[in-house]
Design a protein around this motif. Structure first.
Motif, PDB file in Angstrom:
ATOM      1  N   UNK A   8       7.283  -3.774 -11.929  1.00 12.16           N
ATOM      2  CA  UNK A   8       6.085  -4.539 -12.251  1.00 12.16           C
ATOM      3  C   UNK A   8       4.825  -3.749 -11.888  1.00 12.16           C
ATOM      4  N   UNK A   9       3.794  -3.907 -12.714  1.00 11.80           N
ATOM      5  CA  UNK A   9       2.540  -3.209 -12.491  1.00 11.80           C
ATOM      6  C   UNK A   9       1.823  -3.805 -11.287  1.00 11.80           C
ATOM      7  N   UNK A  10       1.462  -2.945 -10.361  1.00  6.75           N
ATOM      8  CA  UNK A  10       0.801  -3.395  -9.134  1.00  6.75           C
ATOM      9  C   UNK A  10      -0.381  -2.481  -8.842  1.00  6.75           C
ATOM     10  N   UNK A  11      -1.507  -3.098  -8.426  1.00 12.68           N
ATOM     11  CA  UNK A  11      -2.692  -2.345  -8.080  1.00 12.68           C
ATOM     12  C   UNK A  11      -3.077  -2.666  -6.640  1.00 12.68           C
ATOM     13  N   UNK A  12      -3.887  -1.799  -6.053  1.00  8.91           N
ATOM     14  CA  UNK A  12      -4.325  -2.001  -4.674  1.00  8.91           C
ATOM     15  C   UNK A  12      -5.641  -1.278  -4.451  1.00  8.91           C
ATOM     16  N   UNK A  13      -6.312  -1.655  -3.372  1.00 11.53           N
ATOM     17  CA  UNK A  13      -7.503  -0.949  -2.912  1.00 11.53           C
ATOM     18  C   UNK A  13      -7.245  -0.505  -1.481  1.00 11.53           C
ATOM     19  N   UNK A  14      -7.660   0.692  -1.136  1.00 16.48           N
ATOM     20  CA  UNK A  14      -7.462   1.230   0.205  1.00 16.48           C
ATOM     21  C   UNK A  14      -8.543   0.650   1.113  1.00 16.48           C
ATOM     22  N   UNK A  15      -8.141  -0.030   2.171  1.00 19.33           N
ATOM     23  CA  UNK A  15      -9.097  -0.735   3.025  1.00 19.33           C
ATOM     24  C   UNK A  15      -9.270  -0.088   4.389  1.00 19.33           C
ATOM     25  N   UNK A  16      -8.382   0.814   4.778  1.00 23.50           N
ATOM     26  CA  UNK A  16      -8.515   1.444   6.094  1.00 23.50           C
ATOM     27  C   UNK A  16      -7.841   2.804   6.087  1.00 23.50           C
ATOM     28  N   UNK A  17      -8.080   3.544   7.166  1.00 21.87           N
ATOM     29  CA  UNK A  17      -7.467   4.864   7.283  1.00 21.87           C
ATOM     30  C   UNK A  17      -8.345   5.955   6.717  1.00 21.87           C
ATOM     31  N   UNK A  18      -8.097   7.174   7.183  1.00 12.75           N
ATOM     32  CA  UNK A  18      -8.845   8.318   6.690  1.00 12.75           C
ATOM     33  C   UNK A  18      -8.254   8.806   5.381  1.00 12.75           C
ATOM     34  N   UNK A  19      -9.015   9.644   4.701  1.00 11.16           N
ATOM     35  CA  UNK A  19      -8.572  10.200   3.424  1.00 11.16           C
ATOM     36  C   UNK A  19      -7.237  10.906   3.605  1.00 11.16           C
ATOM     37  N   UNK A  20      -6.296  10.578   2.741  1.00  6.16           N
ATOM     38  CA  UNK A  20      -4.948  11.118   2.877  1.00  6.16           C
ATOM     39  C   UNK A  20      -4.358  11.387   1.506  1.00  6.16           C
ATOM     40  N   UNK A  21      -4.199  12.648   1.190  1.00  7.29           N
ATOM     41  CA  UNK A  21      -3.575  13.066  -0.060  1.00  7.29           C
ATOM     42  C   UNK A  21      -4.240  12.406  -1.274  1.00  7.29           C
ATOM     43  N   UNK A  22      -5.539  12.456  -1.316  1.00 11.40           N
ATOM     44  CA  UNK A  22      -6.239  11.968  -2.497  1.00 11.40           C
ATOM     45  C   UNK A  22      -6.853  10.599  -2.361  1.00 11.40           C
ATOM     46  N   UNK A  23      -6.308   9.746  -1.514  1.00  5.79           N
ATOM     47  CA  UNK A  23      -6.840   8.399  -1.363  1.00  5.79           C
ATOM     48  C   UNK A  23      -7.812   8.342  -0.193  1.00  5.79           C
ATOM     49  N   UNK A  24      -8.858   7.551  -0.340  1.00  4.64           N
ATOM     50  CA  UNK A  24      -9.794   7.288   0.750  1.00  4.64           C
ATOM     51  C   UNK A  24     -10.219   5.830   0.642  1.00  4.64           C
ATOM     52  N   UNK A  25     -10.915   5.310   1.661  1.00  2.00           N
ATOM     53  CA  UNK A  25     -11.310   3.907   1.698  1.00  2.00           C
ATOM     54  C   UNK A  25     -12.144   3.557   0.473  1.00  2.00           C
ATOM     55  N   UNK A  26     -11.807   2.430  -0.133  1.00  2.66           N
ATOM     56  CA  UNK A  26     -12.528   1.975  -1.312  1.00  2.66           C
ATOM     57  C   UNK A  26     -11.941   2.453  -2.619  1.00  2.66           C
ATOM     58  N   UNK A  27     -10.995   3.406  -2.557  1.00  2.00           N
ATOM     59  CA  UNK A  27     -10.350   3.875  -3.785  1.00  2.00           C
ATOM     60  C   UNK A  27      -9.373   2.824  -4.303  1.00  2.00           C
ATOM     61  N   UNK A  28      -9.201   2.810  -5.618  1.00  2.00           N
ATOM     62  CA  UNK A  28      -8.276   1.879  -6.257  1.00  2.00           C
ATOM     63  C   UNK A  28      -7.116   2.679  -6.841  1.00  2.00           C
ATOM     64  N   UNK A  29      -5.924   2.208  -6.640  1.00  3.42           N
ATOM     65  CA  UNK A  29      -4.750   2.919  -7.136  1.00  3.42           C
ATOM     66  C   UNK A  29      -3.749   1.973  -7.764  1.00  3.42           C
ATOM     67  N   UNK A  30      -2.786   2.574  -8.454  1.00  2.54           N
ATOM     68  CA  UNK A  30      -1.696   1.803  -9.058  1.00  2.54           C
ATOM     69  C   UNK A  30      -0.377   2.279  -8.461  1.00  2.54           C
ATOM     70  N   UNK A  31       0.483   1.342  -8.129  1.00  2.00           N
ATOM     71  CA  UNK A  31       1.765   1.683  -7.522  1.00  2.00           C
ATOM     72  C   UNK A  31       2.734   2.144  -8.605  1.00  2.00           C
ATOM     73  N   UNK A  32       3.172   3.374  -8.495  1.00  2.24           N
ATOM     74  CA  UNK A  32       4.250   3.870  -9.360  1.00  2.24           C
ATOM     75  C   UNK A  32       5.555   3.933  -8.593  1.00  2.24           C
ATOM     76  N   UNK A  33       5.449   4.279  -7.318  1.00  2.68           N
ATOM     77  CA  UNK A  33       6.641   4.412  -6.470  1.00  2.68           C
ATOM     78  C   UNK A  33       6.333   3.814  -5.106  1.00  2.68           C
TER      79      UNK A  33
END
Length: 702
Positions: A8-33
């Motif tokens: 199923x298609x799932x989306x999320x926003x990063x709410x905490x933590x330091x930048x890690x492998x491309x993601x940082x706070x406030x970024x929006x991503x889609x779950x593939x795995x």
């Protein structure tokens, strides 16, 4: 490990933590795995920009560092250009949920260069750069403005402006439009901002569309229901326009303006509206307020503010009721546990949240919120008395349960509690938090003092709080709480007899007139190993069992200034052979006879869970609500006010304060060299105005 594929298609926003492998706070991503370790892997959508909706290279982020989103929510947030604004909007879940449910012809208030303007949502716009099945198209709202005279501002077809979800500051509930209104259809027109596509079938969740007859509409235009109670200066009112827009404010003036024959009201609105004044009407100043907030209308157009009305006239029972900001609390005999980390943002963050202040009660409001909102420390060391018949106990239980169950405590409960404390000054005057804490523990909880202090020269004594006493010359310009506590204990020859379960440390300041240090750095972890009486301590130099300590070595810059210096016999001799230390007078350390000199010394630490601050006689608090370093709240019981001193009321507010966690996560050396003026607003306020630091034993987790 083999990752599990997510179907199923799932989306999320990063709410905490330091930048890690491309993601940082406030970024929006889609779950593939989703891996078995609880990590998400998938494409990243950075935000508003030329290719904002196109996926970028994937990254990895922990599940606990994200917040789940639907596709619709992700598309709305993606159009918000600043990551900080996305997270700020997400903190106000009530507003964000209402924005996600907006449908055509819903009424909103948006931020505009001309101020806060009411408008009508005409279309949900799909902003796109190119067609790609992997793209996540951004969504914005096409809004048609309504001017302050409540006539449609656009006389001829023209491109309507497009706003992001973060530009919407208020969604006017349909229940606030008394009879509804048929709005004229907006004509579709292209816009030059971006390539856009109109989505004509906007989400229509619930029964938000107003369906009324033309007769009802005409009735709404020509007549407003007469209020059941007379309106006066200071009354909270709402004004419904001919077109259905509802604005809110407080009456600042009543009378007959020049050129009129009936009574009018001068209203100070909650927000700026284009075309309104600063209290002038036709060249005459009737009252003074901020610019673009004064509205003058006949008194017959005003009604009591429906947001704070708990009962409705019989003829309005067919319309849905909006939940008032100050909810009616249900009595319950069941005690409520502290608010969990997962519920804090939805339950506590926002306006009319927390404990409502009234008549110099901020010292009590900030203290109660710090002690009881999210920390379990007080529940473990001070369980609520079993005697439920005692009035003062019942009142405190009501306050705590209301805060934890509803996220709000009305001022009446607090005033009743102040009265029951048995001292008139608690009911009418501003007090110090330490005085209130002492009365709270002694009179309500009936518990022994939290601290047992011992001195070599004096008999041991007890206290509920620890007051820092020292000379300013003993410390640097911006000390830490750890340095202040260590220096104060050594200067006064004080030790803790036992490990306290709760340690409340008062800073060296007296009210709002004197403070010894302009800035104090919070120590998130307080190490009291070397402050425990008769407990084993390790040598500062070699790590062996310490037998001596030296107060004069405390500020030595060659020996880590501010840290307690204790030595074994050998190191004590070597350190004090230095010419600059030959005049020092080390004292012997008391050590139990059964201590194994070869065993490592366990460290005894306490965790910061709240800070009380004072500025110009006004108390506020910062509260840690979870183990994550960024889980901080800011609470002000009197953040705003409606009405005057006689008929108005205070508006408490709770704000998420993750920037404090970011600041305190920096190395201590970096904090010592930081310039406070460059810190974020709330962080700067804590550094400058800290008054009390509250620590808990880590064996009782947050």
């Amino acid at each position: 490990m083999e990752p599990n594929r997510v179907v199923n298609e799932r989306f999320f926003i990063v709410i905490r933590g330091k930048s890690r492998k491309g993601f940082s706070r406030g970024c929006i991503g889609r779950v593939e795995v989703e891996t078995q370790r609880g990590e998400f892997m998938g494409p990243l959508y950075a935000g508003s920009g030329g290719t904002a909706g196109a996926p970028k290279s994937g990254g990895t982020v922990r599940r606990e560092d994200t917040y789940p989103l639907t596709r619709h929510q992700a598309q709305l947030l993606l159009f918000v250009p600043a990551a900080s604004k996305r997270l700020e909007l997400l903190c106000n879940l009530q507003l964000f949920s209402a924005i996600c449910e907006l449908s055509r012809d819903d009424l909103v208030v948006v931020k505009h260069k001309r101020g806060h303007l009411p408008g009508l949502v005409k279309n949900l716009m799909q902003i796109e750069k190119k067609e790609n099945k992997e793209d996540l198209h951004m969504l914005g709202f096409e809004v048609e403005f309504v001017d302050c005279d409540h006539n449609l501002s656009s006389k001829k077809p023209a491109p309507l402006p497009i706003f992001s979800a973060a530009d919407i500051i208020q969604v006017v509930p349909s229940s606030n439009v008394r009879f509804g209104q048929h709005w004229r259809d907006g004509k579709c027109a292209s816009t030059n901002r971006k390539a856009v596509t109109r989505i004509n079938s906007m989400p229509n969740i619930g029964s938000r569309t107003r369906q009324v007859t033309e007769d009802q509409t005409e009735q709404a235009v020509s007549h407003n229901p007469t209020p059941t109670e007379p309106l006066e200066v200071g009354s909270l009112v709402e004004v419904v326009s001919n077109t259905g827009i509802t604005v809110y404010g407080v009456i600042r003036w009543l009378g007959i303006p020049t050129g009129k024959t009936e009574e009018w009201a001068g209203i100070e609105l909650d927000y700026e509206v284009n075309g309104c004044s600063d209290g002038q009407y036709r060249g005459q100043q009737y009252f003074i307020c901020k610019g673009s907030r004064a509205l003058f209308v006949p008194i017959t157009k005003c009604s009591p503010d429906g947001r704070f009305v708990t009962s409705f006239p019989e003829e309005e029972t067919l319309h849905p009721k909006e939940t008032p900001p100050a909810p009616v609390f249900e009595e319950s005999n069941e005690d409520v546990p502290p608010v969990s980390e997962s519920e804090v943002l939805s339950l506590l963050v926002g306006r009319m949240r927390g404990i409502q202040g009234h008549f110099n009660s901020c010292y009590l409001d900030a203290t109660l919120f710090s002690l009881f909102s999210t920390s379990v420390t007080l529940d473990s060391i001070c369980p609520m008395p079993a005697d439920k018949e005692k009035p003062i106990t019942c009142t405190l239980r009501t306050i705590v349960n209301s805060l934890r169950r509803r996220g709000f405590v009305p001022a009446e409960s607090v005033m009743n509690f102040r009265k029951q404390l048995g001292c008139d000054t608690f009911r009418t005057e501003e007090k110090d938090p330490e005085e209130f804490i002492t009365v709270l523990f002694q009179k309500v909880f009936c518990v022994e003092p939290l601290l047992k202090l011992r001195s070599k020269r004096e008999p041991s004594h007890s206290a509920y709080t620890f007051q820092i006493f020292l000379e300013k010359e003993q410390m640097g310009q911006m000390p830490t709480v750890q340095q202040l506590l260590d220096t104060s204990c050594l200067s006064g020859d004080l030790k803790f007899e036992t490990m306290p379960s709760c340690l409340i440390v008062q800073m060296p300041r007296f009210g709002n007139k004197y403070k010894m240090f302009s800035h104090i750095i919070p120590s998130t972890t307080l190490d009291i190993t070397d402050l425990l009486y008769n407990a084993p301590r390790e040598c500062f130099i070699c790590g062996h069992l310490a037998e001596y300590e030296c107060l004069q070595c405390l500020p030595d810059r060659k020996l880590q200034p501010g840290r307690i210096k204790q030595y074994c016999t050998t190191c004590n001799t070597q350190v004090h052979t230095h010419p600059t230390r030959q005049g020092h007078s080390p004292s012997a350390v008391a050590v139990a006879a059964d201590v194994d000199v070869d065993s490592p010394v366990p460290r005894r630490t306490m965790q910061l869970f709240a800070v009380l601050c004072i500025q110009t006689s006004h108390y506020v608090s910062f509260v840690k609500y979870g183990p994550d370093p960024r889980s901080w709240l800011f609470f002000d019981s009197m953040a705003d006010r409606h009405g005057d001193n006689q008929s108005g009321y205070n508006i408490p507010e709770i704000r998420a304060c993750p920037e404090l966690g970011d600041f305190l996560s920096r190395p201590e050396e970096e904090l010592a060299g930081a310039h406070p003026s460059l810190a974020p607003e709330l962080v700067r306020r804590l550094l400058c105005d800290s008054y009390m630091f509250l620590y808990q034993n880590p064996t009782t987790p947050l």
